[in-house]
Motif scaffolding. Structure first.
Motif, mmCIF file in Angstrom:
data_model
loop_
_atom_site.group_PDB
_atom_site.id
_atom_site.type_symbol
_atom_site.label_atom_id
_atom_site.label_comp_id
_atom_site.label_asym_id
_atom_site.label_seq_id
_atom_site.Cartn_x
_atom_site.Cartn_y
_atom_site.Cartn_z
ATOM 1 N N GLY A 59 0.812 -1.207 0.000
ATOM 2 C CA GLY A 59 0.000 0.000 0.000
ATOM 3 C C GLY A 59 0.845 1.256 0.000
ATOM 4 O O GLY A 59 0.467 2.282 -0.594
ATOM 5 N N GLU A 60 2.005 1.204 0.643
ATOM 6 C CA GLU A 60 2.917 2.342 0.653
ATOM 7 C C GLU A 60 3.748 2.402 -0.625
ATOM 8 O O GLU A 60 4.053 3.480 -1.130
ATOM 9 C CB GLU A 60 3.833 2.264 1.871
ATOM 10 N N TRP A 61 4.101 1.242 -1.166
ATOM 11 C CA TRP A 61 4.930 1.198 -2.374
ATOM 12 C C TRP A 61 4.186 1.764 -3.575
ATOM 13 O O TRP A 61 4.779 2.375 -4.454
ATOM 14 C CB TRP A 61 5.360 -0.243 -2.641
ATOM 15 N N PHE A 62 2.875 1.569 -3.602
ATOM 16 C CA PHE A 62 2.071 2.032 -4.733
ATOM 17 C C PHE A 62 1.275 3.299 -4.415
ATOM 18 O O PHE A 62 0.393 3.673 -5.185
ATOM 19 C CB PHE A 62 1.098 0.937 -5.182
ATOM 20 N N VAL A 63 1.567 3.958 -3.333
ATOM 21 C CA VAL A 63 0.797 5.150 -2.975
ATOM 22 C C VAL A 63 1.034 6.250 -3.996
ATOM 23 O O VAL A 63 2.127 6.397 -4.544
ATOM 24 C CB VAL A 63 1.170 5.628 -1.555
ATOM 25 N N ARG A 64 -0.022 7.021 -4.281
ATOM 26 C CA ARG A 64 0.104 8.143 -5.215
ATOM 27 C C ARG A 64 -0.884 9.218 -4.834
ATOM 28 O O ARG A 64 -2.089 9.044 -4.936
ATOM 29 C CB ARG A 64 -0.177 7.688 -6.640
ATOM 30 N N GLU A 65 -0.361 10.348 -4.405
ATOM 31 C CA GLU A 65 -1.214 11.510 -4.160
ATOM 32 C C GLU A 65 -1.420 12.250 -5.481
ATOM 33 O O GLU A 65 -0.769 11.973 -6.484
ATOM 34 C CB GLU A 65 -0.557 12.423 -3.121
ATOM 35 N N ALA A 66 -2.331 13.204 -5.458
ATOM 36 C CA ALA A 66 -2.553 14.001 -6.660
ATOM 37 C C ALA A 66 -1.272 14.742 -7.036
ATOM 38 O O ALA A 66 -0.541 15.230 -6.169
ATOM 39 C CB ALA A 66 -3.688 14.988 -6.427
ATOM 40 N N ALA A 67 -0.983 14.809 -8.315
ATOM 41 C CA ALA A 67 0.193 15.554 -8.780
ATOM 42 C C ALA A 67 -0.048 17.047 -8.610
ATOM 43 O O ALA A 67 -1.190 17.527 -8.657
ATOM 44 C CB ALA A 67 0.482 15.230 -10.242
ATOM 45 N N GLY A 68 1.021 17.783 -8.458
ATOM 46 C CA GLY A 68 0.887 19.223 -8.284
ATOM 47 C C GLY A 68 0.954 19.999 -9.582
ATOM 48 O O GLY A 68 0.841 21.238 -9.577
ATOM 49 N N ASP A 69 1.129 19.297 -10.698
ATOM 50 C CA ASP A 69 1.328 20.007 -11.969
ATOM 51 C C ASP A 69 0.485 19.421 -13.105
ATOM 52 O O ASP A 69 0.928 19.371 -14.253
ATOM 53 C CB ASP A 69 2.807 19.987 -12.359
ATOM 54 N N TYR A 70 -0.736 18.972 -12.779
ATOM 55 C CA TYR A 70 -1.628 18.511 -13.846
ATOM 56 C C TYR A 70 -1.849 19.640 -14.856
ATOM 57 O O TYR A 70 -2.077 20.798 -14.485
ATOM 58 C CB TYR A 70 -2.992 18.117 -13.276
ATOM 59 N N ARG A 71 -1.792 19.273 -16.128
ATOM 60 C CA ARG A 71 -2.048 20.251 -17.182
ATOM 61 C C ARG A 71 -2.788 19.570 -18.326
ATOM 62 O O ARG A 71 -2.338 18.547 -18.846
ATOM 63 C CB ARG A 71 -0.746 20.847 -17.704
ATOM 64 N N LEU A 72 -3.933 20.125 -18.704
ATOM 65 C CA LEU A 72 -4.720 19.600 -19.815
ATOM 66 C C LEU A 72 -4.690 20.611 -20.954
ATOM 67 O O LEU A 72 -5.117 21.747 -20.801
ATOM 68 C CB LEU A 72 -6.171 19.342 -19.386
ATOM 69 N N GLY A 177 -2.489 8.171 -10.383
ATOM 70 C CA GLY A 177 -2.429 9.621 -10.575
ATOM 71 C C GLY A 177 -3.512 10.111 -11.518
ATOM 72 O O GLY A 177 -4.077 11.194 -11.328
ATOM 73 N N CYS A 178 -3.837 9.302 -12.533
ATOM 74 C CA CYS A 178 -4.941 9.649 -13.436
ATOM 75 C C CYS A 178 -6.280 9.617 -12.696
ATOM 76 O O CYS A 178 -7.159 10.453 -12.948
ATOM 77 C CB CYS A 178 -4.969 8.673 -14.610
ATOM 78 N N VAL A 179 -6.428 8.650 -11.800
ATOM 79 C CA VAL A 179 -7.650 8.584 -10.987
ATOM 80 C C VAL A 179 -7.797 9.841 -10.145
ATOM 81 O O VAL A 179 -8.897 10.422 -10.050
ATOM 82 C CB VAL A 179 -7.633 7.331 -10.093
ATOM 83 N N ARG A 180 -6.695 10.300 -9.540
ATOM 84 C CA ARG A 180 -6.739 11.522 -8.719
ATOM 85 C C ARG A 180 -7.199 12.717 -9.550
ATOM 86 O O ARG A 180 -7.982 13.560 -9.081
ATOM 87 C CB ARG A 180 -5.357 11.804 -8.125
ATOM 88 N N TRP A 181 -6.720 12.811 -10.793
ATOM 89 C CA TRP A 181 -7.114 13.933 -11.646
ATOM 90 C C TRP A 181 -8.588 13.848 -11.997
ATOM 91 O O TRP A 181 -9.298 14.871 -11.977
ATOM 92 C CB TRP A 181 -6.267 13.937 -12.910
ATOM 93 N N LEU A 182 -9.066 12.667 -12.333
ATOM 94 C CA LEU A 182 -10.486 12.507 -12.648
ATOM 95 C C LEU A 182 -11.352 12.892 -11.455
ATOM 96 O O LEU A 182 -12.407 13.524 -11.625
ATOM 97 C CB LEU A 182 -10.772 11.063 -13.061
ATOM 98 N N GLU A 183 -10.924 12.542 -10.259
ATOM 99 C CA GLU A 183 -11.671 12.939 -9.060
ATOM 100 C C GLU A 183 -11.717 14.460 -8.946
ATOM 101 O O GLU A 183 -12.771 15.031 -8.618
ATOM 102 C CB GLU A 183 -11.021 12.339 -7.818
ATOM 103 N N GLN A 184 -10.603 15.113 -9.199
ATOM 104 C CA GLN A 184 -10.565 16.573 -9.129
ATOM 105 C C GLN A 184 -11.503 17.211 -10.148
ATOM 106 O O GLN A 184 -12.060 18.281 -9.897
ATOM 107 C CB GLN A 184 -9.135 17.075 -9.370
ATOM 108 N N ARG A 185 -11.693 16.548 -11.278
ATOM 109 C CA ARG A 185 -12.559 17.082 -12.334
ATOM 110 C C ARG A 185 -14.035 16.802 -12.073
ATOM 111 O O ARG A 185 -14.895 17.227 -12.847
ATOM 112 C CB ARG A 185 -12.169 16.459 -13.681
#
Length: 337
Positions: A59-72, A177-185
């Protein structure tokens, strides 16, 4: 051998033989890519400890918070990968966005090994017709993330033990990380769709990310090592590895990037699975797919199975692609909408 199986197997071999730029890279333990030393005197002992610790703390090895520099920009999402490889080209994540709506269900799509930028576009547009937005991730070392001198994704699955582990970990973290971006959207119900190595990556991501509610997996197997030692498409990789490690060792060393050890993580989560396999697949052997099915069901995970009379490459050809597309489309629509 039935005539259809003969025809499928001949087609599979012809497709494999026609692939350009396949090369054999040198063997390497690559422990420096997973926190070790390149000159580690006992690489097997290091890997045995690493595998045990990583599986226990995955769970720690694959952890991923939202990126700070998403750009679309022009429907292409970019951001910095959470895992840093030695190549800057590979550390910038690229994903094509196919919005169906401004919110609602969305699916992260992960293509097969050595897929080009344009591939799986039809899959994303098919999901759009069902009202599902799609975000197609470029896996590490693929297309826009390719490193100089390697038009194929040689480092995604190669004879360097540690580098292959780093690349697959990076792919899982990028998918999350893509999941985090979709959640933000504002996308609330999220799924994954993976093909071949993308299927393996997608399953590991789903097992470590509860926001992923459903997963459709085209080609499934137990361990990355099992596929590498027996599969047609990875035979050139195994030709190098076989002089250095046994099949049992490779299965063990690459267990942290394999689906099988994480099946139990889905128990009681309510996450749903669709697994599509080819009966005559010379890369993801049927026996591995069946063992995966048995393990999933024994853990009480909701799993639908579609077994088609095709192989690995031929799953992408008519009429098999129509059967697969209809099934995963219906599955994801029902699971996410």
């Amino acid at each position: 051998m039935p005539w259809l199986e003969q025809k499928i197997r001949r087609y599979e071999h012809s497709r494999w033989a026609a692939e350009p730029d396949r090369r054999q890279l040198p063997f390497g333990w690559g422990l420096e890519y997973i926190g070790g030393r390149a000159d580690e005197p006992e690489p097997r002992a290091f890997l045995n400890r690493f595998v045990e610790e990583t599986l226990a703390g995955s769970g720690e090895w694959f952890v991923r918070e939202a990126a700070g520099d998403y750009r679309l920009e022009d429907d292409v999402l970019t951001f910095t990968s959470a895992v840093t490889s030695p190549w800057s080209e590979n550390n910038r994540v690229h994903a094509q966005f196919f919005p169906a709506k401004q919110s609602g269900p969305a699916v992260v799509v992960l293509a097969q090994w050595n897929a080009k930028w344009h591939e799986q576009t039809d899959v994303c547009r098919w999901l759009n017709k069902l009202g599902i937005s799609a975000l197609k991730l470029s896996l590490p070392y693929h297309d826009r993330r390719a490193v100089p001198g390697h038009p194929r994704a040689d480092y995604m699955v190669g004879p360097n033990i540690g580098l292959t582990m780093q690349a697959n970990r990076q792919a899982v973290c990028d998918a999350i990380g893509c999941v985090r971006w979709l959640e933000q959207r504002g996308y609330g119900k999220i799924g994954v769709l993976g093909t071949s190595v993308g299927s393996s990556v997608a399953f590991v991501a789903m097992a470590h990310e509860p926001a992923i509610r459903a997963g459709a997996f085209l080609h499934v197997a137990t361990y990355v090592g099992d596929v590498t030692t027996t599969g047609l498409t990875t035979s050139h990789v195994w030709d190098v590895l076989r002089t250095k490690v046994t099949p049992e060792e490779l299965r063990h060393f690459w267990a942290p990037i394999s689906p099988f050890p994480y099946v139990k993580r889905l128990r009681g989560t309510g996450q749903k699975i669709l697994a599509i396999s080819g009966r005559y697949d010379p890369t993801f052997w049927r026996e591995f797919s069946q063992r995966f099915f048995d393990e999933v069901r024994s853990n009480g995970v909701a799993c639908e199975v579609l077994d088609l009379p095709c192989g690995h490459y031929s799953l992408g050809e008519a009429p098999f692609k129509w059967a697969a597309g209809g099934r995963f489309g219906r599955f994801l629509f029902q699971a996410l909408t």
